[in-house]
Write a protein that holds these residues in place. Structure first.
Motif, PDB file in Angstrom:
ATOM      1  N   SER A  72       0.841  -1.211   0.000  1.00  0.00           N
ATOM      2  CA  SER A  72       0.000   0.000   0.000  1.00  0.00           C
ATOM      3  C   SER A  72       0.867   1.247   0.000  1.00  0.00           C
ATOM      4  CB  SER A  72      -0.913   0.003   1.232  1.00  0.00           C
ATOM      5  OG  SER A  72      -1.768  -1.110   1.230  1.00  0.00           O
ATOM      6  N   PHE A  73       1.934   1.235   0.818  1.00  0.00           N
ATOM      7  CA  PHE A  73       2.820   2.395   0.881  1.00  0.00           C
ATOM      8  C   PHE A  73       3.598   2.561  -0.420  1.00  0.00           C
ATOM      9  CE2 PHE A  73       6.398   4.988   2.192  1.00  0.00           C
ATOM     10  CZ  PHE A  73       5.779   5.937   3.000  1.00  0.00           C
ATOM     11  N   ALA A  74       3.946   1.431  -1.042  1.00  0.00           N
ATOM     12  CA  ALA A  74       4.669   1.493  -2.313  1.00  0.00           C
ATOM     13  C   ALA A  74       3.816   2.178  -3.379  1.00  0.00           C
ATOM     14  CB  ALA A  74       5.064   0.091  -2.767  1.00  0.00           C
ATOM     15  N   ILE A  75       2.515   1.864  -3.387  1.00  0.00           N
ATOM     16  CA  ILE A  75       1.611   2.502  -4.341  1.00  0.00           C
ATOM     17  C   ILE A  75       1.465   3.991  -4.026  1.00  0.00           C
ATOM     18  CG2 ILE A  75      -0.774   2.591  -5.164  1.00  0.00           C
ATOM     19  CD1 ILE A  75      -0.896  -0.429  -4.771  1.00  0.00           C
ATOM     20  N   ALA A  76       1.326   4.318  -2.719  1.00  0.00           N
ATOM     21  CA  ALA A  76       1.247   5.721  -2.316  1.00  0.00           C
ATOM     22  C   ALA A  76       2.521   6.461  -2.709  1.00  0.00           C
ATOM     23  CB  ALA A  76       1.015   5.814  -0.801  1.00  0.00           C
ATOM     24  N   GLY A  77       3.669   5.815  -2.479  1.00  0.00           N
ATOM     25  CA  GLY A  77       4.946   6.410  -2.862  1.00  0.00           C
ATOM     26  C   GLY A  77       5.059   6.599  -4.361  1.00  0.00           C
ATOM     27  N   ALA A  78       4.529   5.627  -5.109  1.00  0.00           N
ATOM     28  CA  ALA A  78       4.553   5.725  -6.571  1.00  0.00           C
ATOM     29  C   ALA A  78       3.726   6.908  -7.054  1.00  0.00           C
ATOM     30  CB  ALA A  78       4.037   4.423  -7.188  1.00  0.00           C
ATOM     31  N   LEU A  79       2.627   7.183  -6.353  1.00  0.00           N
ATOM     32  CA  LEU A  79       1.797   8.336  -6.713  1.00  0.00           C
ATOM     33  C   LEU A  79       2.554   9.644  -6.480  1.00  0.00           C
ATOM     34  CD1 LEU A  79      -1.684   7.226  -5.318  1.00  0.00           C
ATOM     35  CD2 LEU A  79      -0.944   7.296  -7.709  1.00  0.00           C
ATOM     36  N   ARG A 172      16.381  17.551 -16.352  1.00  0.00           N
ATOM     37  CA  ARG A 172      15.123  17.451 -15.595  1.00  0.00           C
ATOM     38  C   ARG A 172      14.037  16.777 -16.420  1.00  0.00           C
ATOM     39  NH1 ARG A 172      14.178  20.350 -10.927  1.00  0.00           N
ATOM     40  NH2 ARG A 172      11.969  20.415 -11.426  1.00  0.00           N
ATOM     41  N   LYS A 173      13.912  17.122 -17.689  1.00  0.00           N
ATOM     42  CA  LYS A 173      12.885  16.531 -18.548  1.00  0.00           C
ATOM     43  C   LYS A 173      13.155  15.043 -18.754  1.00  0.00           C
ATOM     44  CE  LYS A 173      10.996  20.545 -19.107  1.00  0.00           C
ATOM     45  NZ  LYS A 173       9.764  20.903 -18.370  1.00  0.00           N
ATOM     46  N   PHE A 174      14.419  14.707 -18.982  1.00  0.00           N
ATOM     47  CA  PHE A 174      14.795  13.316 -19.240  1.00  0.00           C
ATOM     48  C   PHE A 174      14.469  12.425 -18.046  1.00  0.00           C
ATOM     49  CE2 PHE A 174      18.082   9.977 -18.882  1.00  0.00           C
ATOM     50  CZ  PHE A 174      17.742   9.236 -20.003  1.00  0.00           C
ATOM     51  N   PHE A 175      14.907  12.847 -16.854  1.00  0.00           N
ATOM     52  CA  PHE A 175      14.658  12.047 -15.671  1.00  0.00           C
ATOM     53  C   PHE A 175      13.194  12.123 -15.232  1.00  0.00           C
ATOM     54  CE2 PHE A 175      19.270  12.029 -15.225  1.00  0.00           C
ATOM     55  CZ  PHE A 175      19.469  10.688 -14.894  1.00  0.00           C
ATOM     56  N   GLY A 176      12.497  13.156 -15.648  1.00  0.00           N
ATOM     57  CA  GLY A 176      11.066  13.218 -15.379  1.00  0.00           C
ATOM     58  C   GLY A 176      10.323  12.097 -16.081  1.00  0.00           C
ATOM     59  N   VAL A 177      10.696  11.838 -17.338  1.00  0.00           N
ATOM     60  CA  VAL A 177      10.087  10.748 -18.103  1.00  0.00           C
ATOM     61  C   VAL A 177      10.441   9.390 -17.484  1.00  0.00           C
ATOM     62  CG1 VAL A 177      10.008   9.590 -20.345  1.00  0.00           C
ATOM     63  CG2 VAL A 177      10.037  12.085 -20.237  1.00  0.00           C
ATOM     64  N   ILE A 178      11.701   9.241 -17.055  1.00  0.00           N
ATOM     65  CA  ILE A 178      12.117   8.001 -16.407  1.00  0.00           C
ATOM     66  C   ILE A 178      11.313   7.767 -15.127  1.00  0.00           C
ATOM     67  CG2 ILE A 178      14.003   6.882 -15.143  1.00  0.00           C
ATOM     68  CD1 ILE A 178      15.923   7.966 -17.188  1.00  0.00           C
ATOM     69  N   LEU A 179      11.147   8.813 -14.314  1.00  0.00           N
ATOM     70  CA  LEU A 179      10.366   8.702 -13.082  1.00  0.00           C
ATOM     71  C   LEU A 179       8.923   8.315 -13.373  1.00  0.00           C
ATOM     72  CD1 LEU A 179      11.312  11.564 -10.605  1.00  0.00           C
ATOM     73  CD2 LEU A 179      11.813   9.147 -10.462  1.00  0.00           C
ATOM     74  N   LEU A 180       8.362   8.876 -14.435  1.00  0.00           N
ATOM     75  CA  LEU A 180       6.984   8.569 -14.795  1.00  0.00           C
ATOM     76  C   LEU A 180       6.831   7.080 -15.105  1.00  0.00           C
ATOM     77  CD1 LEU A 180       4.144   9.629 -15.409  1.00  0.00           C
ATOM     78  CD2 LEU A 180       4.895  10.089 -17.753  1.00  0.00           C
ATOM     79  N   ALA A 181       7.785   6.536 -15.866  1.00  0.00           N
ATOM     80  CA  ALA A 181       7.746   5.117 -16.208  1.00  0.00           C
ATOM     81  C   ALA A 181       7.922   4.244 -14.961  1.00  0.00           C
ATOM     82  CB  ALA A 181       8.835   4.795 -17.229  1.00  0.00           C
ATOM     83  N   ILE A 182       8.810   4.653 -14.063  1.00  0.00           N
ATOM     84  CA  ILE A 182       9.054   3.895 -12.830  1.00  0.00           C
ATOM     85  C   ILE A 182       7.814   3.917 -11.941  1.00  0.00           C
ATOM     86  CG2 ILE A 182      10.364   3.902 -10.662  1.00  0.00           C
ATOM     87  CD1 ILE A 182      12.785   4.839 -12.343  1.00  0.00           C
ATOM     88  N   ALA A 183       7.156   5.061 -11.855  1.00  0.00           N
ATOM     89  CA  ALA A 183       5.935   5.177 -11.050  1.00  0.00           C
ATOM     90  C   ALA A 183       4.853   4.231 -11.559  1.00  0.00           C
ATOM     91  CB  ALA A 183       5.427   6.618 -11.063  1.00  0.00           C
ATOM     92  N   VAL A 184       4.695   4.174 -12.865  1.00  0.00           N
ATOM     93  CA  VAL A 184       3.706   3.271 -13.462  1.00  0.00           C
ATOM     94  C   VAL A 184       4.047   1.817 -13.144  1.00  0.00           C
ATOM     95  CG1 VAL A 184       2.746   2.416 -15.642  1.00  0.00           C
ATOM     96  CG2 VAL A 184       3.073   4.875 -15.303  1.00  0.00           C
ATOM     97  N   ARG A 185       5.328   1.457 -13.238  1.00  0.00           N
ATOM     98  CA  ARG A 185       5.748   0.084 -12.952  1.00  0.00           C
ATOM     99  C   ARG A 185       5.508  -0.277 -11.487  1.00  0.00           C
ATOM    100  NH1 ARG A 185      10.087  -2.350 -10.908  1.00  0.00           N
ATOM    101  NH2 ARG A 185      11.276  -0.418 -10.775  1.00  0.00           N
ATOM    102  N   LEU A 186       5.834   0.651 -10.585  1.00  0.00           N
ATOM    103  CA  LEU A 186       5.619   0.404  -9.154  1.00  0.00           C
ATOM    104  C   LEU A 186       4.137   0.207  -8.836  1.00  0.00           C
ATOM    105  CD1 LEU A 186       8.077   2.909  -7.426  1.00  0.00           C
ATOM    106  CD2 LEU A 186       8.121   0.425  -7.249  1.00  0.00           C
ATOM    107  N   ILE A 187       3.293   1.009  -9.471  1.00  0.00           N
ATOM    108  CA  ILE A 187       1.855   0.904  -9.224  1.00  0.00           C
ATOM    109  C   ILE A 187       1.317  -0.435  -9.715  1.00  0.00           C
ATOM    110  CG2 ILE A 187      -0.416   1.824  -9.881  1.00  0.00           C
ATOM    111  CD1 ILE A 187       0.869   4.618  -9.887  1.00  0.00           C
TER     112      ILE A 187
END
Length: 203
Positions: A72-79, A172-187
């Motif tokens: 649950s916390f992992a999903i919250a963290g991913a958000l 910032r833009k490059f790592f922003g896209v990477i973070l977005l993909a990681i967040a989706v995977r974590l969720i």
């Protein structure tokens, strides 16, 4: 060997690198110095390392006090990671830093250590990664990131000249896209575990 995994280290390093965003914070660091605030690179790095590693180990215990499971916390963290990625990609400000919290004189603890380096996003990311990676690999990734933070703080003017405004923007833009993909995977990965847990409790 103690769960050591080079791929996990690189992955965890990139996630934390994007969350901490030391290069993106260079203008903030320079602005603090222009206001006659002192930033001590070694102290900032040392305090940040201690805080992050301590939270990595006691964070889960804190969750248990509130009866929150790791998935649950992992999903919250991913958000939270998702929101940070939106900030980085679209240039909007969602998490605001109070400029008056730095006090007078030293800015090492506030706002450099907290919330710029060890902010809520970093805390939630650490616990979210515990659901995915071995602890030793996360610790190594933390140390590598803080070492990078130290170099940035120690050589602020050089980093500014080396990267330039355009370099910081692109990073910032490059790592922003990477973070977005990681967040989706974590969720997606933790959502399955959470649903399974809920179903087993219902039976």
């Amino acid at each position: 060997m103690l769960g050591f995994n080079f791929v996990e280290i690189i992955s965890a390093f990139l996630v934390l690198f994007a969350i901490i965003d030391a290069t993106g914070s260079v203008p903030i660091f320079l602005n603090l110095r222009s206001q006659n605030k002192t930033i001590e690179p070694f102290k900032a790095s040392f305090y940040s390392t201690i805080i992050l590693i301590m939270f990595l180990f006691i964070g889960e215990a804190i969750l248990k006090l509130f009866q929150v499971d790791l998935s649950s916390f992992a999903i919250a963290g991913a958000l939270v990671i998702l929101i940070i990625s939106i900030e980085m990609i679209f240039g909007v400000e969602i998490f605001k830093i109070d400029e008056n919290t730095s006090g007078n004189g030293s800015a090492t603890l506030v706002p450099v250590v907290f919330p710029l380096i060890t902010g809520p996003g970093t805390f939630t990311t650490l616990l979210a990664m515990r659901a995915e990676y071995n602890t030793i690999n996360i610790i190594i990734a933390v140390i590598l990131n803080i070492a990078f933070v130290y170099v940035v703080l120690r050589y602020l003017d050089g980093v500014k000249r080396l990267m330039g405004v355009g370099g910081v923007f692109i990073l910032r833009k490059f790592f922003g896209v990477i973070l977005l993909a990681i967040a989706v995977r974590l969720i997606t990965s933790n959502l399955n575990a959470l649903i399974t847990s809920i179903q087993s409790q219902a039976l």
